[in-house]
Design an enzyme around this catalytic site. Structure first.
Site, PDB file in Angstrom:
ATOM      1  N   THR A 121      30.423  38.098  39.040  1.00 26.97           N
ATOM      2  CA  THR A 121      29.323  37.430  38.335  1.00 26.97           C
ATOM      3  C   THR A 121      28.618  36.360  39.167  1.00 26.97           C
ATOM      4  O   THR A 121      27.446  36.068  38.924  1.00 26.97           O
ATOM      5  CB  THR A 121      29.830  36.779  37.040  1.00 26.97           C
ATOM      6  N   ASP A 122      29.297  35.761  40.135  1.00 29.89           N
ATOM      7  CA  ASP A 122      28.727  34.588  40.804  1.00 29.89           C
ATOM      8  C   ASP A 122      27.414  34.875  41.517  1.00 29.89           C
ATOM      9  O   ASP A 122      26.506  34.039  41.506  1.00 29.89           O
ATOM     10  CB  ASP A 122      29.736  33.991  41.790  1.00 29.89           C
ATOM     11  N   SER A 168      32.350  38.296  44.748  1.00 26.77           N
ATOM     12  CA  SER A 168      30.898  38.333  44.924  1.00 26.77           C
ATOM     13  C   SER A 168      30.368  37.172  45.744  1.00 26.77           C
ATOM     14  O   SER A 168      29.251  37.236  46.276  1.00 26.77           O
ATOM     15  CB  SER A 168      30.180  38.384  43.571  1.00 26.77           C
ATOM     16  N   THR A 199      35.488  39.850  39.493  1.00 24.97           N
ATOM     17  CA  THR A 199      36.516  39.492  38.515  1.00 24.97           C
ATOM     18  C   THR A 199      36.963  40.689  37.684  1.00 24.97           C
ATOM     19  O   THR A 199      38.145  40.831  37.364  1.00 24.97           O
ATOM     20  CB  THR A 199      35.995  38.390  37.583  1.00 24.97           C
TER      21      THR A 199
END
Length: 335
Positions: free
Chosen positions: A87-88, A56, A15
């Site tokens: 972030t995932d 990710s 992101t």
């Protein structure tokens, strides 16, 4: 005037480097980060390298290996390394790199953002600045930085899908925090290197994560065995409870007898799986099931993948899970 710290920024997409596309946000290369990089160069000697450009959710074990290898071969040229990441799955990547880079001799800091950098109110600039401060701290290890908090890479869990406080350090104190005093590091949290840095990137993808539910059929274990899985991480109830009625343990016993390493952790985010408290837990221990203790699910999963990748036997894997390698578990001190 002291020389500025030399920091390598490895970008992987996510992101933080995304821009609007025809079907939603799309990750791009480091050109998207240019404004923030120029600001950081007022304080650090920054070198940028685009390692990959992925959402990710598309990062796999082969990408973990690519990150670990590039970090290892670059480590002697820099004072610290920052990895920008979506972030995932960042907690998985940080855990994996923690095990692959044994006794790493410089700070390696994963970070990202919940809003892209092009957004006016993005959390990306703050996360990058904190990460660079930790990368310049001289504390060796693998960390994850988010929302002015730094945690061990193998203790981080994503707990919010959109909030800026997206990650927490589970069952461990933060390695560092930011306040009006600047970056305050808690050196008690950070494991000390015990030998020379080593790259051990081999890893197995043949590990399955199973969330226990009431009434789950034990036939699932036959299916996983037939599919060639060599490890299973079970998110059990509470302290490690598993249904012992209706052949609830038979499938696990057969899996262990077939050579599959079975690790039991807990669905509870905090505290620990302790199989010695209840009868069912002791039955599991007797048949060779491994305690996950207070490891995060991400760390337990990746540690098992990594242990199998090292070619260890079931017995060796069990002994490895009783050791605290990178700060991933809390062991009771003797005496």
């Amino acid at each position: 005037m002291l020389p500025r710290k030399r920091i390598l920024l490895l970008t992987t997409g996510g992101t933080i480097a995304s821009v609007p596309g025809g079907q939603g946000l799309e990750p791009k290369d480091s050109a998207v980060l240019d404004r923030e990089i120029r600001y950081l160069r007022n304080y650090y000697d920054v070198i940028v390298e685009d390692l990959m450009c992925l959402d990710s959710s598309n990062i796999r074990p082969v990408e973990w290996q690519k990150m670990a290898r590039r970090i290892f071969e670059s480590r002697q040229d820099y004072d610290g390394i920052v990895v920008s990441h979506g972030t995932d799955t960042m907690a998985y990547s940080a855990s994996a790199v923690s095990f692959m880079l044994q006794d790493i001799d410089l700070p390696v800091v994963f970070t990202g953002s919940q809003l892209p950098l092009w957004e006016l109110l993005s959390d990306g600039p703050d996360n990058l600045r904190t990460s660079f401060a930790m990368a310049a701290s001289g504390r060796p290890g693998v960390f994850l930085c988010f929302d002015r908090k730094v945690m061990l890479g193998c203790r981080a869990v994503k707990v919010r899908a959109s909030g800026f406080s997206a990650f927490q350090s589970i069952n461990a104190h933060y390695a560092a925090t930011v306040s009006s005093l600047g970056l305050t590091v808690d050196d008690r949290v950070i494991p000390r290197p015990k030998g020379p840095a080593m790259l051990l990137p081999e890893i197995s993808s043949d590990v399955f994560l199973l969330k226990l539910t009431p009434g789950l059929s034990p036939r699932i274990f036959d299916m996983l065995s037939d599919m060639g899985y060599r490890g299973i991480v079970i998110e059990a109830f509470g302290l490690g409870g598993i249904n012992v009625m209706h052949q609830g343990l038979s499938g696990i016993r057969q899996a262990v007898e077939k050579g599959i390493s079975v690790v039991v952790t807990t669905q509870c985010l905090y505290d620990s799986a302790d199989l010695q408290v209840y009868q069912v837990g002791n039955k599991l221990l007797e048949m060779g099931v491994i305690q996950g203790r207070d490891m995060t699910t991400e760390a337990a999963m990746v540690k098992l993948m990594w242990a199998i990748g090292q070619g260890l036997s079931q017995e060796e894997i069990a002994r490895l899970f009783a050791r605290n390698l990178r700060g991933e578990i809390t062991l009771q001190e003797k005496g």
